[in-house]
Design a protein around this motif. Structure first.
Motif, PDB file in Angstrom:
ATOM      1  N   PRO A  29      29.973  47.277  38.424  1.00 49.25           N
ATOM      2  CA  PRO A  29      30.638  47.311  39.735  1.00 49.25           C
ATOM      3  C   PRO A  29      30.510  46.004  40.522  1.00 49.25           C
ATOM      4  O   PRO A  29      31.384  45.687  41.333  1.00 49.25           O
ATOM      5  CB  PRO A  29      29.943  48.480  40.443  1.00 49.25           C
ATOM      6  CG  PRO A  29      29.590  49.424  39.331  1.00 49.25           C
ATOM      7  CD  PRO A  29      29.176  48.512  38.204  1.00 49.25           C
ATOM      8  N   ILE A  30      29.457  45.236  40.289  1.00 46.45           N
ATOM      9  CA  ILE A  30      29.308  43.939  40.970  1.00 46.45           C
ATOM     10  C   ILE A  30      30.532  43.066  40.711  1.00 46.45           C
ATOM     11  O   ILE A  30      31.124  42.485  41.633  1.00 46.45           O
ATOM     12  CB  ILE A  30      28.037  43.219  40.473  1.00 46.45           C
ATOM     13  CG1 ILE A  30      26.789  43.990  40.876  1.00 46.45           C
ATOM     14  CG2 ILE A  30      27.985  41.780  40.989  1.00 46.45           C
ATOM     15  CD1 ILE A  30      25.535  43.532  40.150  1.00 46.45           C
ATOM     16  N   TYR A  31      30.894  42.949  39.454  1.00 45.09           N
ATOM     17  CA  TYR A  31      32.034  42.114  39.051  1.00 45.09           C
ATOM     18  C   TYR A  31      33.347  42.696  39.545  1.00 45.09           C
ATOM     19  O   TYR A  31      34.195  41.980  40.108  1.00 45.09           O
ATOM     20  CB  TYR A  31      32.027  41.999  37.529  1.00 45.09           C
ATOM     21  CG  TYR A  31      33.233  41.327  36.913  1.00 45.09           C
ATOM     22  CD1 TYR A  31      33.420  39.953  37.007  1.00 45.09           C
ATOM     23  CD2 TYR A  31      34.165  42.071  36.187  1.00 45.09           C
ATOM     24  CE1 TYR A  31      34.508  39.340  36.407  1.00 45.09           C
ATOM     25  CE2 TYR A  31      35.253  41.462  35.582  1.00 45.09           C
ATOM     26  CZ  TYR A  31      35.423  40.094  35.694  1.00 45.09           C
ATOM     27  OH  TYR A  31      36.498  39.489  35.098  1.00 45.09           O
ATOM     28  N   LEU A  32      33.519  43.988  39.365  1.00 45.46           N
ATOM     29  CA  LEU A  32      34.783  44.620  39.755  1.00 45.46           C
ATOM     30  C   LEU A  32      35.022  44.505  41.259  1.00 45.46           C
ATOM     31  O   LEU A  32      36.132  44.176  41.692  1.00 45.46           O
ATOM     32  CB  LEU A  32      34.779  46.092  39.327  1.00 45.46           C
ATOM     33  CG  LEU A  32      34.712  46.355  37.820  1.00 45.46           C
ATOM     34  CD1 LEU A  32      34.530  47.849  37.555  1.00 45.46           C
ATOM     35  CD2 LEU A  32      35.957  45.839  37.105  1.00 45.46           C
ATOM     36  N   LEU A  33      33.982  44.744  42.050  1.00 41.44           N
ATOM     37  CA  LEU A  33      34.147  44.705  43.502  1.00 41.44           C
ATOM     38  C   LEU A  33      34.368  43.276  43.997  1.00 41.44           C
ATOM     39  O   LEU A  33      35.149  43.044  44.923  1.00 41.44           O
ATOM     40  CB  LEU A  33      32.941  45.335  44.184  1.00 41.44           C
ATOM     41  CG  LEU A  33      32.799  46.850  43.972  1.00 41.44           C
ATOM     42  CD1 LEU A  33      31.437  47.336  44.434  1.00 41.44           C
ATOM     43  CD2 LEU A  33      33.909  47.610  44.696  1.00 41.44           C
ATOM     44  N   GLY A  34      33.712  42.307  43.372  1.00 45.69           N
ATOM     45  CA  GLY A  34      33.893  40.921  43.789  1.00 45.69           C
ATOM     46  C   GLY A  34      35.239  40.352  43.405  1.00 45.69           C
ATOM     47  O   GLY A  34      35.891  39.669  44.205  1.00 45.69           O
ATOM     48  N   LYS A  35      35.674  40.643  42.175  1.00 44.03           N
ATOM     49  CA  LYS A  35      36.898  40.026  41.664  1.00 44.03           C
ATOM     50  C   LYS A  35      38.155  40.787  42.052  1.00 44.03           C
ATOM     51  O   LYS A  35      39.208  40.171  42.281  1.00 44.03           O
ATOM     52  CB  LYS A  35      36.821  39.902  40.141  1.00 44.03           C
ATOM     53  CG  LYS A  35      38.013  39.165  39.535  1.00 44.03           C
ATOM     54  CD  LYS A  35      37.843  38.924  38.045  1.00 44.03           C
ATOM     55  CE  LYS A  35      39.031  38.154  37.473  1.00 44.03           C
ATOM     56  NZ  LYS A  35      38.876  37.904  36.018  1.00 44.03           N
ATOM     57  N   TYR A  36      38.080  42.117  42.136  1.00 42.96           N
ATOM     58  CA  TYR A  36      39.310  42.901  42.279  1.00 42.96           C
ATOM     59  C   TYR A  36      39.422  43.650  43.605  1.00 42.96           C
ATOM     60  O   TYR A  36      40.484  44.189  43.901  1.00 42.96           O
ATOM     61  CB  TYR A  36      39.441  43.877  41.115  1.00 42.96           C
ATOM     62  CG  TYR A  36      39.701  43.171  39.808  1.00 42.96           C
ATOM     63  CD1 TYR A  36      40.956  42.629  39.522  1.00 42.96           C
ATOM     64  CD2 TYR A  36      38.701  43.013  38.855  1.00 42.96           C
ATOM     65  CE1 TYR A  36      41.201  41.984  38.328  1.00 42.96           C
ATOM     66  CE2 TYR A  36      38.942  42.357  37.647  1.00 42.96           C
ATOM     67  CZ  TYR A  36      40.197  41.844  37.397  1.00 42.96           C
ATOM     68  OH  TYR A  36      40.450  41.190  36.214  1.00 42.96           O
ATOM     69  N   TYR A  37      38.367  43.698  44.399  1.00 42.56           N
ATOM     70  CA  TYR A  37      38.454  44.307  45.735  1.00 42.56           C
ATOM     71  C   TYR A  37      38.371  43.204  46.795  1.00 42.56           C
ATOM     72  O   TYR A  37      39.328  42.993  47.539  1.00 42.56           O
ATOM     73  CB  TYR A  37      37.388  45.391  45.904  1.00 42.56           C
ATOM     74  CG  TYR A  37      37.703  46.586  45.024  1.00 42.56           C
ATOM     75  CD1 TYR A  37      38.398  47.683  45.523  1.00 42.56           C
ATOM     76  CD2 TYR A  37      37.361  46.590  43.676  1.00 42.56           C
ATOM     77  CE1 TYR A  37      38.735  48.763  44.707  1.00 42.56           C
ATOM     78  CE2 TYR A  37      37.691  47.661  42.845  1.00 42.56           C
ATOM     79  CZ  TYR A  37      38.386  48.733  43.373  1.00 42.56           C
ATOM     80  OH  TYR A  37      38.726  49.790  42.558  1.00 42.56           O
ATOM     81  N   LEU A  38      37.261  42.462  46.835  1.00 49.06           N
ATOM     82  CA  LEU A  38      37.275  41.246  47.650  1.00 49.06           C
ATOM     83  C   LEU A  38      38.350  40.294  47.136  1.00 49.06           C
ATOM     84  O   LEU A  38      38.935  39.535  47.897  1.00 49.06           O
ATOM     85  CB  LEU A  38      35.902  40.570  47.628  1.00 49.06           C
ATOM     86  CG  LEU A  38      34.746  41.369  48.235  1.00 49.06           C
ATOM     87  CD1 LEU A  38      33.441  40.604  48.069  1.00 49.06           C
ATOM     88  CD2 LEU A  38      35.004  41.698  49.701  1.00 49.06           C
ATOM     89  N   GLY A  39      38.593  40.349  45.836  1.00 47.02           N
ATOM     90  CA  GLY A  39      39.752  39.675  45.244  1.00 47.02           C
ATOM     91  C   GLY A  39      39.588  38.189  45.011  1.00 47.02           C
ATOM     92  O   GLY A  39      40.573  37.449  44.990  1.00 47.02           O
ATOM     93  N   VAL A  40      38.349  37.730  44.777  1.00 52.08           N
ATOM     94  CA  VAL A  40      38.087  36.297  44.651  1.00 52.08           C
ATOM     95  C   VAL A  40      37.959  35.908  43.177  1.00 52.08           C
ATOM     96  O   VAL A  40      37.193  36.524  42.425  1.00 52.08           O
ATOM     97  CB  VAL A  40      36.797  35.915  45.399  1.00 52.08           C
ATOM     98  CG1 VAL A  40      36.493  34.431  45.232  1.00 52.08           C
ATOM     99  CG2 VAL A  40      36.918  36.279  46.877  1.00 52.08           C
TER     100      VAL A  40
END
Length: 713
Positions: free
Chosen positions: A603-614
């Motif tokens: 979830p660390i990767y998913l939330l950073g890349k695809y929710y915060l979107g960076v």
């Protein structure tokens, strides 16, 4: 080499990869199973025992130099040997070359050199062969990798802190609860942890045994728990005793003979001093808890290297490490741990098997180097790795079958995932996709080291293989890539693996993407994935398709399900259908499952890349994208680390706030109404999308109206 500029910081240096391989051997041979030594089952390499270090200097005045070395050594200045093994020597005014040759069989040959302007650092060149009479120029030779490379280093800047003395940090921690009985004690440290058990007030004569458990059930199961320590006590006066090796546990069941007494128990928590730069908070408290447990899971498994799990195996597995690299880029951005892990996994030539003996794990190794360059922009790592990449790819190319495909040969483990009934026979489409991506990685890296002929060759091999993959495996009736080809005939079986990777690899056209989403990823008839390992990629593919609202529900159900069962770190495998102690069983053993596994922290990767979107658009975040997606949340905020500072994002239904420390960013978002921003120039795109440039160091606030997804429950 060109004349050196003044140096302010000296550090210990070595042949690149050698300290990493040596340290990996130290760490991976600490695994025990019920008190027995349990080493890795793949070939273990060693460091080169004789290394030549050199660098050219142009001095304005004579300079006295301090030298320390790990091993026997000699020193030459301009090819002339200095008598003995000098700890100090003088380099005259003008242009000079220093050569230091070090031998050490037991530890890695390393040097520390410090003068007024002369200092050992990664601009020194090193070789494991005698090149003085072959290559007097000191210039690196062709791509064979047999001459000079830039030295390896880390952060060993203290002349007294030689690399072989490296240890992880420890700090004392108290138990959360102790249940004492006559001649026994069950100690609960409150959550999954790792370190040394410290026995206080130990006295008497007899035997004491510590049974470790990630669960209470495991600690109490004295005949079947995975790890234990047996201690012989012969202590007439009360004293402290600390276990010899660090272990993973939450609970410790301590049993001792009648002639032994014990006052209390604490622990020394052992950890890597990484800085948690990535952050995430949102309107959903369960998701916040998932982030916290994921970050703690990642912290526990970030040690000398990125390892799989802290109880079992405590080894460096390439598939596990690949996911850790990606999570690391959104949590720590600790690049030394990435490079150490890559070097340790690769080992030495000649190559006699796939990395960890697993075909797919070889391909993940290549992909890890590509991602390292994209996130960090570190071309030096690519230059150091490229000869090793070439020889490993040569090994793979030599193992293709007559149709140019990869299939398991004698000694190969085709892993893919832990899944019942998953066929590994023939030419598995998933393996071909990873192979194709590895060839593309070779082409990118060949260009970076100016191997133009190699780049053209690898790119052609990748293009030809990609065409063959879709000609062989794409089934129009199934709307998907089929799982494998056996005896020259494609099977009709559809699995998720190749299909989800083909989405975020960008291998599908839009029609194929939509087909795969409908007929595979969102199709309950296709066998489900039960490991966090492959759920990582499944959910990434769905996020890449814009299904953040769906993925959020899946994260809450799957990772939230583990938390609901009392998990304080995320597991190697989780099947919601299991009950009670069934959750702890794996590999035919009642407590074989790891309850703290790095791949559980995705979830660390998913939330950073695809929710915060960076994410970076060009190497090292020189340019980057911020594309926030609430996915049903009311608000979210967070930080994503980059090589030159952090990117901060906060987003709710009416406002987006973003700031980047360096690089040029692009904010992309959707809005029901025309958005506004003070200080930012917003550009309208088709389908209600908008873009705005983000200048370094400036904070932007955008007023908009989100296209709201259904609220997550």
């Amino acid at each position: 080499m060109a004349g050196a500029m003044a140096q302010n910081q000296a550090t210990w240096i070595w042949y690149p990869g050698d300290f990493e391989i040596w340290l990996g051997n130290q760490m991976q041979n600490r695994r025990t199973e019920r008190g027995s030594f349990f080493p890795p089952f793949w070939r273990m390499d060693s460091h080169y025992v004789l290394i030549d270090f050199h660098k050219d200097f142009d001095l304005a005045k004579a300079e006295e130099v301090e030298l320390r070395a790990e091993g026997q050594y000699n020193v030459k200045v301009d090819g002339k040997l200095i008598s003995g093994s000098p700890q100090r020597f003088t380099v005259p005014t003008g242009k000079h070359r220093i050569n230091i040759k070090v031998y050490n069989q037991e530890r890695v040959p390393a040097i520390y050199v410090r003068g007024a302007t002369i200092a050992s650092d990664n601009t020194w060149l090193v070789t494991y062969e005698d090149k003085e009479w072959i290559d007097a120029s000191g210039k690196a030779s062709d791509q064979s990798g047999t001459t000079w490379l830039q030295a390896g280093s880390w952060n060993f800047d203290d002349p007294r802190g030689a690399p072989s003395r490296f240890r992880l940090i420890t700090e004392p921690q108290r138990a959360a609860n102790v249940a004492a009985q006559p001649r026994s004690m069950v100690v609960d440290f409150g959550r999954e942890t790792f370190g040394y058990v410290k026995l206080h007030g130990l006295q008497g004569k007899g035997n004491l045994t510590l049974y470790y458990g990630e669960s209470r059930e495991e600690a109490l199961a004295t005949e079947t728990c995975e790890t234990l320590d047996r201690i012989t006590v012969d202590q007439p006066q009360k004293a402290e005793r600390t276990t010899d090796m660090s272990k993973a546990f939450r609970y410790v069941n301590i049993q001792y003979d009648q002639g032994v007494s014990l006052d209390s128990v604490s622990m020394l928590y052992e950890f890597a001093p990484v800085l948690e730069r990535g952050k995430f908070r949102c309107s959903d408290q369960q998701l916040n808890k998932i982030w916290d447990v994921a970050s703690y899971t990642m912290h526990l498994n970030t040690r000398e290297f990125f390892i799989d799990g802290i109880k079992r195996d405590r080894w460096i597995w390439s598939g596990d490490a690949y996911q850790s690299y990606l999570m690391n880029y959104y949590l720590y951005f600790d690049t030394p741990t990435v490079s150490r892990t890559l070097f340790a996994l690769r080992g030495k030539d000649p190559i006699t098997s796939h990395i960890n003996t697993i075909m797919d794990y070889t391909f993940y190794w290549f992909m890890g180097i590509y991602d390292a360059y994209q996130y960090t922009g570190d071309k030096a790592l690519v230059q150091q790795m490229y000869p090793r990449m070439q020889s490993l790819m040569d090994y793979c190319l030599a193992r293709r079958n007559r149709d140019g495909m990869m299939e398991g040969l004698a000694g190969d483990w085709v892993f893919i995932d832990w899944a019942d009934g998953l066929s590994k026979k023939g030419e598995v489409s998933f393996e071909q996709l990873l192979f194709c991506r590895s060839l593309e990685t070779m082409a990118v890296c060949a260009n970076l080291v100016n191997d133009k002929a190699g780049a053209a060759n690898y790119q052609k091999l990748a293009s030809d293989l990609k065409a063959k993959i879709f000609a062989t495996y794409w089934d129009e009736n199934k709307h998907a890539l089929v799982h494998s080809r056996v005896d020259g005939k494609p099977t009709t079986n559809v699995t998720r693996y190749a299909n989800m990777f083909s989405i975020f690899f960008g291998y599908l056209n839009e029609a194929q993407r939509q087909d795969v989403k409908k007929y595979v990823l969102l199709n309950p008839e296709v066998p489900k994935i039960t490991t966090p390992y492959m759920r990582f990629y499944e959910l990434e593919a769905l996020c890449a398709m814009g299904e953040q609202s769906y993925v959020l529900k899946e994260m809450k159900s799957y990772w939230g399900g583990m938390i609901d069962l009392g998990a304080t770190s995320f597991w190697e495998e989780y099947d919601p259908a299991k009950k009670g102690a069934e959750h702890y069983a794996m590999y035919g053993r009642p407590f074989g499952k790891s309850l703290c596994h790095a791949w559980g922290a995705s979830p660390i990767y998913l939330l950073g890349k695809y929710y915060l979107g960076v994410k970076p658009l060009t190497a090292g975040y020189d340019t980057y994208l911020v594309e926030p997606n609430l996915g049903g949340l009311q608000f979210m905020e967070g930080t994503v680390p980059t090589p030159q500072g952090d990117i901060t994002v906060s987003c709710n239904l009416k406002q987006i706030r973003v700031k980047g420390a360096a690089g040029t960013g692009t904010l992309r978002f959707q809005s029901k109404v025309k958005p506004t921003s003070k200080g930012g120039k917003i550009k309208a795109l088709p389908n209600g999308q908008y873009e705005m440039q983000i200048a370094p160091g400036s904070e932007y606030v955008v007023t908009y109206q989100a296209l709201q997804s259904p609220a997550v429950k």
